[in-house]
Design a protein around this motif. Sequence first.
Motif, PDB file in Angstrom:
ATOM      1  N   GLU A   3      37.393  51.326  15.408  1.00 47.25           N
ATOM      2  CA  GLU A   3      36.152  50.992  16.127  1.00 47.25           C
ATOM      3  C   GLU A   3      35.041  50.955  15.250  1.00 47.25           C
ATOM      4  OE1 GLU A   3      35.613  54.256  19.085  1.00 47.25           O
ATOM      5  OE2 GLU A   3      37.639  53.510  20.240  1.00 47.25           O
ATOM      6  N   THR A   9      35.289  47.679  13.582  1.00 46.14           N
ATOM      7  CA  THR A   9      34.939  46.515  14.449  1.00 46.14           C
ATOM      8  C   THR A   9      33.457  46.380  14.603  1.00 46.14           C
ATOM      9  OG1 THR A   9      37.168  46.664  15.530  1.00 46.14           O
ATOM     10  CG2 THR A   9      35.364  45.654  16.680  1.00 46.14           C
ATOM     11  N   MET A  10      32.744  47.486  14.743  1.00 49.90           N
ATOM     12  CA  MET A  10      31.241  47.416  14.780  1.00 49.90           C
ATOM     13  C   MET A  10      30.512  47.209  13.713  1.00 49.90           C
ATOM     14  SD  MET A  10      28.597  47.783  16.582  1.00 49.90           S
ATOM     15  CE  MET A  10      28.770  48.923  18.028  1.00 49.90           C
ATOM     16  N   GLU A  11      31.268  47.547  12.593  1.00 51.64           N
ATOM     17  CA  GLU A  11      30.529  46.886  11.117  1.00 51.64           C
ATOM     18  C   GLU A  11      30.715  45.455  11.094  1.00 51.64           C
ATOM     19  OE1 GLU A  11      28.307  46.579   7.996  1.00 51.64           O
ATOM     20  OE2 GLU A  11      28.456  48.697   9.231  1.00 51.64           O
ATOM     21  N   LEU A  16      26.396  41.446  19.947  1.00 50.46           N
ATOM     22  CA  LEU A  16      27.319  42.484  19.842  1.00 50.46           C
ATOM     23  C   LEU A  16      28.241  42.687  20.778  1.00 50.46           C
ATOM     24  CD1 LEU A  16      24.961  45.085  17.719  1.00 50.46           C
ATOM     25  CD2 LEU A  16      26.833  43.723  16.947  1.00 50.46           C
ATOM     26  N   LEU A  71      32.058  42.442  20.528  1.00 48.57           N
ATOM     27  CA  LEU A  71      32.966  43.510  20.703  1.00 48.57           C
ATOM     28  C   LEU A  71      33.710  43.427  21.978  1.00 48.57           C
ATOM     29  CD1 LEU A  71      30.421  46.285  19.653  1.00 48.57           C
ATOM     30  CD2 LEU A  71      32.379  45.348  18.359  1.00 48.57           C
TER      31      LEU A  71
END
Length: 194
Positions: free
Chosen positions: A127, A130-132, A181, A185
């Motif tokens: 997670e 993925t965010m980065e 984002l 995401l």
Amino acid sequence: MTGSGLRGSAVVDLATALRDGRHDALEELFDRWSPLVHSLAWQALRDPHEADEVTQLVFVSAWRSRETLRPSDTALPAWLVGICRHRIADRFADRSRESRRLARMASEEDVLEADRVEVLGTEQFLEALTMEEALGALPEPRQTVVRLAFLEDQTHAEISRRLGLPLGTVKSHVRRGLLQLRDRLAVSHDDAPR
């Protein structure tokens, strides 16, 4: 070459006044030649903030090194262009150093990633990764604005001052960044194995 509306003896007079340390001469020099300097910086760097910074640095450098100016009707603009080229070269050197620094940091982070997996656990790590990746896909300056707002917990006003962007632009980057984002995401989550 001058592009300033000044001719012959008026250019020599301005150059002489600058060399003699008259602040009004620096103001007139900036008024008349900053568009030329900014244009050269923009053409080379293709970044409005860097072009603004280089323009300011050129005139600070011109003031500090005014004793080196030899007044003539062509020397003044040529002298400013020369200073501008040096400041542009400095900016490219800064970019190169920053790229090398970021590459070193990235390689150090690669070594630390394995340790993070053990600490976070595989799911949390994925997670975070993925965010980065989603943050890294945002265009600049939006990526920097979102990082400052959410990772460094800075207010919109603080970001505006730090980056020299209008407050409304900062707010717009935050809003659009969050939307990008969310969409990115959501796609990543949909693609994840079940």
